[in-house]
Design a protein around this motif. Structure first.
Motif, short mmCIF file in Angstrom:
data_model
loop_
_atom_site.label_atom_id
_atom_site.label_comp_id
_atom_site.label_asym_id
_atom_site.label_seq_id
_atom_site.Cartn_x
_atom_site.Cartn_y
_atom_site.Cartn_z
N LEU A 210 -17.77 32.98 18.19
CA LEU A 210 -16.64 33.64 18.51
C LEU A 210 -15.31 32.85 18.55
CD1 LEU A 210 -18.46 36.07 21.17
CD2 LEU A 210 -17.78 36.67 18.70
N GLU A 211 -15.40 31.67 19.10
CA GLU A 211 -14.21 31.05 19.25
C GLU A 211 -13.65 30.45 17.86
OE1 GLU A 211 -14.44 29.21 23.79
OE2 GLU A 211 -15.43 28.13 22.13
N THR A 212 -14.49 30.18 17.01
CA THR A 212 -13.85 29.76 15.71
C THR A 212 -13.98 30.52 14.67
OG1 THR A 212 -16.16 28.84 15.31
CG2 THR A 212 -14.85 27.45 16.41
N LEU A 213 -14.20 31.88 14.60
CA LEU A 213 -14.05 33.05 13.50
C LEU A 213 -12.62 32.91 13.19
CD1 LEU A 213 -16.16 35.93 14.33
CD2 LEU A 213 -16.55 34.11 12.64
N HIS A 214 -12.44 32.87 11.78
CA HIS A 214 -11.15 32.95 11.27
C HIS A 214 -10.73 34.27 11.07
CE1 HIS A 214 -7.60 31.44 9.17
NE2 HIS A 214 -7.92 31.90 8.01
N ILE A 215 -9.81 34.63 11.85
CA ILE A 215 -9.43 36.19 11.81
C ILE A 215 -8.27 36.52 10.95
CG2 ILE A 215 -11.10 36.81 13.48
CD1 ILE A 215 -9.00 37.23 15.31
#
Length: 418
Positions: A210-215
């Motif tokens: 969740l902390e590293t998802l690229h959005i």
């Protein structure tokens, strides 16, 4: 990859009854130390009164008194928390089939969806329904959490079996990114901390993912769309000649001096000034709330849309949408509804049900025209006046609509423009 710690990630949780959604969110908040001391004391006290051995993590999301008394979660519960790397908004949706409509609500603005699967039961109808809705709502990231791994002896074979079950039907889904995590929300395995019981799993923990998802790529930066919510005409002498148009930028970027068109009239002008609150700005982008003035005195009102002169949406009175029916009462043939599209409100009717989706097989049923609660169907809608539309896959904001019953004022359906 460097993460912007001011970047907000919205994610939704979905699964069947008792798959452990509330416990998972509680574990995520508890182990990431995102719970205030007084809240922890209150939950600890409630857990003791109920005779639980230790803290009942589910109580962190089951915040309503009636829910606690009944022992079930029956509504969308929004929770907020922050880690050093990112800010989060969680939409925890209920698992009961009659509350599928709540998942549509919770997932409509999500960047990611957590689909929970009970390791003992594997993929069931609700798994397919929730995954299909996530795909329909164009959620780019799907995180499949295989929960209760402690109840299947942390079996790698069982985890792989469930991956195969899921992939068998998910090949039909239009989701960019699907990830699988074996977890035990109750014990905390692979939620915030790595599991000591599943050394065979080489991926990241749920929080790490969740902390590293690229959005950043999820936002439409190309099509400039600014639905006007209200016209500002101050009464003071100082601003007597001021005529501003206020709203939230739905997508794209606006700059001072840009040539724009006002739809549906088609009148053109240039941006004279923009303000965000009391501050004058030279550039505005989604999802900023701004007021805008134009160089020419043209007729602009609530429901109009200000767009780039050379990049305009389609103006349609008749169009197809993928509709999720949310109401207990069935849709009435050719009944009149109020349609809401951005800030535009019109009268509309469902002209035709093209087909309904069989949620188990994803096959199309062109014979059944009766829309009941939780049904998902492609329908043709006709409105009294043109709406400025983009497809939902191009633009979530200008590609979505809701239908409201004119008699009860209840929201009866949510739709994604095809």
């Amino acid at each position: 990859m460097e993460i912007n710690n001011n970047q907000l990630l919205r994610f939704t949780t979905a699964g069947s009854v008792d798959d452990g959604k509330s416990t998972l969110i509680g574990r995520l908040l508890y182990d990431s130390k995102s719970i205030f001391e007084d809240q922890l004391e209150s939950i600890t006290s409630t857990s003791e009164k109920k005779g639980h051995d230790g803290v009942d993590l589910a109580l962190f999301t089951d915040g309503l008194k009636d829910e606690r008394e009944q022992g079930i979660t029956i509504d969308v519960a929004y929770r907020y928390f922050t880690t050093p790397k990112r800010k989060f908004i969680i939409a925890d949706t209920p698992g009961h089939i009659q509350y599928t409509r709540n998942m549509v609500t919770g997932a409509s603005t999500a960047n990611a969806a957590l689909i929970l699967i009970d390791a003992r039961h594997g993929v069931i109808e609700q798994t397919k329904r929730h995954s299909f809705i996530a795909s329909l709502l164009n959620i780019p990231h799907l995180i499949v959490c295989v929960n209760k791994m402690d109840l299947v002896d942390f079996s790698e074979d069982r985890f792989n079996e469930i991956i195969s079950e899921f992939e068998e039907f998910s090949s039909k889904l239009l989701v960019k990114d699907i990830r699988f995590i074996p977890i035990s929300a109750l014990l905390g395995d692979n939620v915030v901390n790595r599991s000591e019981n599943m050394h065979w799993y080489g991926g990241g923990t749920l929080l790490n993912i969740l902390e590293t998802l690229h959005i950043s790529s999820d936002i439409n930066k190309i099509d400039a769309r600014f639905p006007v919510q209200t016209v500002l005409r101050p009464q003071s002498a100082e601003y007597r000649d001021y005529r501003g148009y206020a709203g939230r930028v739905a997508s794209g970027i606006y700059r001072k001096g840009d040539e724009v068109a006002v739809l549906p009239s088609g009148f053109t002008s240039k941006i004279k000034s923009m303000n965000a609150g009391d501050k004058e700005i030279d550039e505005a982008y989604a999802p900023m709330s701004i007021s805008m003035t134009l160089e020419d005195d043209i007729d602009v009102s609530r429901g109009d849309m200000i767009v780039r002169k050379n990049n305009q949406p389609e103006g349609e009175q008749e169009f197809d949408v993928m509709l999720c029916w949310l109401n207990n009462d069935s849709a009435q043939p050719r009944a009149k509804y109020t349609i809401m599209h951005t800030s535009n409100e019109q009268r509309a009717m469902i002209k035709n049900v093209v087909y309904k989706i069989d949620i188990n097989s994803y096959n199309r049923n062109e014979e059944d025209k009766d829309l009941k609660m939780n049904d998902i169907a492609r329908v043709t809608i006709r409105t009294t006046r043109r709406l400025m539309l983009d497809s939902y896959r191009d633009n979530r904001i200008t590609g979505s609509i809701i239908l409201i019953d004119e008699n009860t004022n209840e929201t009866v359906a949510a739709g994604m423009i095809v």
